[in-house]
Design an enzyme around this catalytic site. Structure first.
Site, PDB file in Angstrom:
ATOM      1  N   GLU A  15       0.845  -1.198   0.000  1.00 38.53           N
ATOM      2  CA  GLU A  15       0.000   0.000   0.000  1.00 38.53           C
ATOM      3  C   GLU A  15       0.882   1.250   0.000  1.00 38.53           C
ATOM      4  O   GLU A  15       2.090   1.172   0.189  1.00 38.53           O
ATOM      5  CB  GLU A  15      -0.912   0.025   1.235  1.00 38.53           C
ATOM      6  N   ASN A 147     -10.121   7.731   1.092  1.00 45.15           N
ATOM      7  CA  ASN A 147      -8.982   6.856   0.864  1.00 45.15           C
ATOM      8  C   ASN A 147      -7.814   7.685   0.359  1.00 45.15           C
ATOM      9  O   ASN A 147      -7.354   8.578   1.048  1.00 45.15           O
ATOM     10  CB  ASN A 147      -9.396   5.728  -0.092  1.00 45.15           C
ATOM     11  N   ASP A 194      -9.276   4.074  -4.857  1.00 44.10           N
ATOM     12  CA  ASP A 194      -8.481   3.849  -3.647  1.00 44.10           C
ATOM     13  C   ASP A 194      -7.300   4.814  -3.660  1.00 44.10           C
ATOM     14  O   ASP A 194      -7.492   6.017  -3.686  1.00 44.10           O
ATOM     15  CB  ASP A 194      -8.062   2.373  -3.602  1.00 44.10           C
TER      16      ASP A 194
END
Length: 278
Positions: A15, A147, A194
């Site tokens: 991530e 996000n 995202d």
């Protein structure tokens, strides 16, 4: 565009990719680590953090800020590598904190989705402003799973991906860091945007986990490019020597990945049509 190539394989849950100081940086949530990656795909652990999610950005003086999400703390990495508390986020909201982006004045914008994930009952999230002295205050609310975030190069606009609303939302940034002028920057129906990044044309790349793709979209919502993938794309970052290498962080999503389960995480790269903004 050509098919993306695998740069890194075997991550637990990659991530928050960032290009900084000539290297790709990213977090492996499943391992509780912040990594750097060189051009050959070799990784190095530069920090270990308890409290998922883990996201990060840099202060103007070069010190790294890290979100220890479930711990509700924004940490600061000192030159000797020690992690100090920069701000207590849990005092504002007890739920896990998520993304962070910093500006040239030393402010940090940090968001929380507003509920426990996975498994919690949905509630709107917010964006908080963390001042250079560590003071925390909310500056935007009623966000549907906020996000990825990005600031325009002039620092005048903050763009936030609302994963549960299928849109990118923009705010004007005032001189004191507060946010106003809220508007839909791009509606992306049937998508779950995202992690995001901006390119030099003003377009946004976003990762989409359920649709297993990465999408480049212009302000207003026109889709410019779409990259189909075989697993969820959680985030993207532009970098490389000329800013035109698009890094896609992908994983076969399952809650087990958060605790180091099947290591299906990858970083894939390809040549982008435009370089990174700024």
């Amino acid at each position: 565009m050509s098919a993306p190539e695998i740069l890194v394989d075997g991550l637990a849950f990659g991530e928050s990719p960032r290009w900084h100081d000539g290297r790709l940086w990213l977090a492996d949530w499943g391992a509780g680590e912040v990594l750097t990656v060189d051009a050959a795909g070799r990784t190095e652990v530069v920090a270990r953090v308890d409290g998922l999610p883990i996201c990060f950005d840099w202060l103007p003086d070069g010190r790294l800020l890290l979100v220890a999400g479930s711990a509700g703390r924004l940490l600061r990495r000192e030159p000797d590598g020690a992690l100090r508390t920069h701000a207590d986020l849990a005092a504002l909201v007890p739920h896990p904190w998520n993304e962070v982006v910093t500006d040239a004045r030393g402010n940090a914008y940090v968001n929380t989705i507003g509920f426990d994930f996975p498994g919690g009952e949905f509630r709107p999230g917010l964006v908080a402003l963390v001042a250079p002295d560590g003071g925390v205050r909310p500056v935007a609310d009623d966000l549907a799973f906020p996000n990825g975030m990005a600031l325009t190069p002039d620092g005048g606009t903050l763009i936030v991906a609302e994963s549960y609303a299928g849109r990118l939302t923009a705010f004007d940034v005032a001189a004191d860091g507060t946010l106003g002028g809220r508007r839909v920057w791009a509606a992306v129906p049937d998508s779950a945007p995202d992690g995001i990044c901006l390119d030099a044309t003003g377009a946004v790349w976003y990762g989409d986990v359920p649709n297993r793709c990465a999408v480049r979209v212009a302000e207003g919502g026109r889709v410019l490019d779409r990259i189909e993938l075989d697993r969820g794309c959680f985030a993207c970052a532009l970098g490389g020597p000329d800013g035109r290498t698009l890094h896609l962080v992908t994983t076969q999503w399952s809650p087990a990945a958060l605790s180091g389960g099947p290591r299906t995480g990858q970083v894939r790269t390809l040549r982008a049509p435009a370089p990174a903004a700024g």
